[in-house]
Design a protein around this motif. Sequence first.
Motif, PDB file in Angstrom:
ATOM      1  N   ALA A 153       5.249  -1.919  -0.146  1.00 37.66           N
ATOM      2  CA  ALA A 153       4.574  -0.749   0.433  1.00 37.66           C
ATOM      3  C   ALA A 153       5.481   0.472   0.296  1.00 37.66           C
ATOM      4  O   ALA A 153       6.708   0.353   0.226  1.00 37.66           O
ATOM      5  N   ASP A 154       4.886   1.657   0.283  1.00 39.26           N
ATOM      6  CA  ASP A 154       5.692   2.844   0.029  1.00 39.26           C
ATOM      7  C   ASP A 154       4.991   4.087   0.570  1.00 39.26           C
ATOM      8  O   ASP A 154       3.761   4.101   0.735  1.00 39.26           O
ATOM      9  N   LEU A 155       5.795   5.100   0.869  1.00 37.23           N
ATOM     10  CA  LEU A 155       5.302   6.409   1.306  1.00 37.23           C
ATOM     11  C   LEU A 155       4.461   6.283   2.574  1.00 37.23           C
ATOM     12  O   LEU A 155       3.251   6.492   2.604  1.00 37.23           O
ATOM     13  N   VAL A 156       5.157   5.918   3.663  1.00 36.20           N
ATOM     14  CA  VAL A 156       4.531   5.687   4.961  1.00 36.20           C
ATOM     15  C   VAL A 156       5.191   6.596   5.991  1.00 36.20           C
ATOM     16  O   VAL A 156       6.422   6.715   6.038  1.00 36.20           O
ATOM     17  N   THR A 157       4.377   7.246   6.808  1.00 36.43           N
ATOM     18  CA  THR A 157       4.861   8.005   7.964  1.00 36.43           C
ATOM     19  C   THR A 157       4.253   7.409   9.225  1.00 36.43           C
ATOM     20  O   THR A 157       3.028   7.291   9.330  1.00 36.43           O
ATOM     21  N   ALA A 158       5.111   7.037  10.185  1.00 29.31           N
ATOM     22  CA  ALA A 158       4.665   6.574  11.503  1.00 29.31           C
ATOM     23  C   ALA A 158       5.207   7.556  12.533  1.00 29.31           C
ATOM     24  O   ALA A 158       6.428   7.675  12.717  1.00 29.31           O
ATOM     25  N   SER A 159       4.303   8.272  13.200  1.00 24.40           N
ATOM     26  CA  SER A 159       4.694   9.362  14.085  1.00 24.40           C
ATOM     27  C   SER A 159       3.975   9.270  15.426  1.00 24.40           C
ATOM     28  O   SER A 159       2.816   8.884  15.498  1.00 24.40           O
ATOM     29  N   TRP A 160       4.678   9.593  16.482  1.00 26.42           N
ATOM     30  CA  TRP A 160       4.098   9.741  17.819  1.00 26.42           C
ATOM     31  C   TRP A 160       3.378   8.481  18.296  1.00 26.42           C
ATOM     32  O   TRP A 160       2.339   8.552  18.967  1.00 26.42           O
ATOM     33  N   SER A 208       0.830  -1.204   0.000  1.00 24.66           N
ATOM     34  CA  SER A 208       0.000   0.000   0.000  1.00 24.66           C
ATOM     35  C   SER A 208       0.866   1.256   0.000  1.00 24.66           C
ATOM     36  O   SER A 208       2.040   1.226   0.383  1.00 24.66           O
ATOM     37  N   THR A 209       0.261   2.379  -0.411  1.00 19.73           N
ATOM     38  CA  THR A 209       0.976   3.645  -0.464  1.00 19.73           C
ATOM     39  C   THR A 209       0.187   4.732   0.250  1.00 19.73           C
ATOM     40  O   THR A 209      -1.033   4.642   0.396  1.00 19.73           O
ATOM     41  N   HIS A 210       0.915   5.767   0.680  1.00 20.67           N
ATOM     42  CA  HIS A 210       0.322   6.910   1.376  1.00 20.67           C
ATOM     43  C   HIS A 210      -0.466   6.442   2.604  1.00 20.67           C
ATOM     44  O   HIS A 210      -1.700   6.428   2.634  1.00 20.67           O
ATOM     45  N   VAL A 211       0.279   6.060   3.623  1.00 21.21           N
ATOM     46  CA  VAL A 211      -0.315   5.589   4.878  1.00 21.21           C
ATOM     47  C   VAL A 211       0.311   6.377   6.031  1.00 21.21           C
ATOM     48  O   VAL A 211       1.538   6.469   6.150  1.00 21.21           O
ATOM     49  N   TRP A 212      -0.557   6.943   6.869  1.00 22.35           N
ATOM     50  CA  TRP A 212      -0.113   7.689   8.045  1.00 22.35           C
ATOM     51  C   TRP A 212      -0.601   6.959   9.290  1.00 22.35           C
ATOM     52  O   TRP A 212      -1.799   6.788   9.495  1.00 22.35           O
ATOM     53  N   VAL A 213       0.338   6.547  10.141  1.00 27.02           N
ATOM     54  CA  VAL A 213       0.065   5.830  11.389  1.00 27.02           C
ATOM     55  C   VAL A 213       0.529   6.739  12.519  1.00 27.02           C
ATOM     56  O   VAL A 213       1.735   6.946  12.712  1.00 27.02           O
ATOM     57  N   ASP A 214      -0.408   7.255  13.308  1.00 25.30           N
ATOM     58  CA  ASP A 214      -0.072   8.348  14.215  1.00 25.30           C
ATOM     59  C   ASP A 214      -0.760   8.211  15.570  1.00 25.30           C
ATOM     60  O   ASP A 214      -1.961   7.906  15.647  1.00 25.30           O
ATOM     61  N   HIS A 215       0.009   8.426  16.634  1.00 24.24           N
ATOM     62  CA  HIS A 215      -0.525   8.460  17.993  1.00 24.24           C
ATOM     63  C   HIS A 215      -1.282   7.180  18.348  1.00 24.24           C
ATOM     64  O   HIS A 215      -2.386   7.223  18.912  1.00 24.24           O
ATOM     65  N   ASN A 216      -0.692   6.042  18.032  1.00 18.72           N
ATOM     66  CA  ASN A 216      -1.240   4.758  18.448  1.00 18.72           C
ATOM     67  C   ASN A 216      -0.311   4.109  19.473  1.00 18.72           C
ATOM     68  O   ASN A 216       0.863   4.473  19.586  1.00 18.72           O
ATOM     69  N   THR A 217      -0.848   3.148  20.199  1.00 17.72           N
ATOM     70  CA  THR A 217      -0.057   2.357  21.144  1.00 17.72           C
ATOM     71  C   THR A 217      -0.138   0.894  20.746  1.00 17.72           C
ATOM     72  O   THR A 217      -1.238   0.371  20.502  1.00 17.72           O
TER      73      THR A 217
END
Length: 442
Positions: free
Chosen positions: A271-278, A230-239
């Motif tokens: 997979a490509d273009l992924v940001t995992a933050s916080w 998958s492409t263009h995935v933002w994973v943010d503020h998860n535990t």
Amino acid sequence: MHRQRRHALITTTALACGTALALATLAAPAQAHGRAPGPSLERSVLAANDGWASADGGTTGGRAADAEHVYTVTSWAEFKAALAAAEGSPSIIRVKGTLDALSDSEGNQRTCDDYAVAGYSFDKYLAAYDPAVWGHENPVSGEQEDLRAASAAVQGARIKAYVPADTTIVGVGGNARILGGSLQVKDVGNVIIRNLTFEDAFDCFPQWDPTDGENGAWNSEYDNLVVYGSTHVWVDHNTFTDGRHPDSEQPHYYGQLYQQHDGELDIVHGADLVTASWNVFADHDKTLMIGNSDSAGASDRGKLNVTLHHNQFKNIIERAPRVRFGKVDTYNNHFVVPESGYVYSFGIGIESQLVAEKNAFTVPAGVRAGTILKKWKDSPVTTAGNHVNGSYVDLLAVHNAEIPEETLRSDAGWTPALRTQVDNPRAVPHLVDGRAGAGKIH
């Protein structure tokens, strides 16, 4: 069935999604199940220049969802129904409370025995593939392995949930949780996942592989979250956590840990273009893998471009991350190294181009800073401005001095440009520990 399996708190999922009752509930306006979070949360999009997922048009998820495609779900059955209904339209799925993927439609718990097909017996499996009987030369095969695989397929069908394109999944409040489920972002684009706790994607039927390493190993399925092709995935503020079934409480068979967890987050198969933050990644062994195979160059070269920033990796044994092929930017993360069992944080794999800058490591006495890097294949790596216990350490130089048999080359060959605020590494522990994870979006 062995004693641990009889007493495992593993339950079966609800019936197949898409029932008329579930869909009728989901089609109601978002506010029908309580107060909605503000639009800044459920309709927010990834900021410009915030990592690889902001490239080539950015990541907007379900921002454009109309009222008919905003769902609030309170059970695993409703969640899977919402995912099915979301197919083909921008959608927002709001998760409220705990979604127990391992329970039936009435919320009743099930054990691993409920997934097992007729004829499968773990005691028979252990007897058939005991290394004293089977040896270490060949992978397991035969009746009990076939029955194990069939049982695993029953569990997998119940706990896997597939996310469609143009979807935002967001937790409501501070206690939204997916328990025992495996969220699959597979062969789609433009997905946002925020403010959720992922707990205990637990495999009832690990496979014994006698050829894995010198002594063999138990291998499990089910990542808490997998980004597959998958492409263009933002994973943010998860535990992400093993929660109720930590590896430390699992038994050993054939002298090896009966490993019933796979990854917390894996980014694989082109997979490509992924940001995992916080995010918080906690209390796990093989945590975050970018690229699943050394032999996948044909599909992975030029992809697997991932940004990891402002995440906390607490009591993680290894793979934080392990990288193959991709240009991976890791900055401003806090690594709290466990007292025992630690192997490494950054795994340098085939054709990887990892940049590790201005991260902070809290390391106990007895753990050498040189072990933070691990060489799997000869690939260059850039390290700059990283701090260990509050002081600057040249991770590459220390690694090469302490582990000369695994000498790594410098200079990953690229300079990350897609960054927003980059913090002083001395401030990172306080900043990340206070703001990362579910329930802490500001």
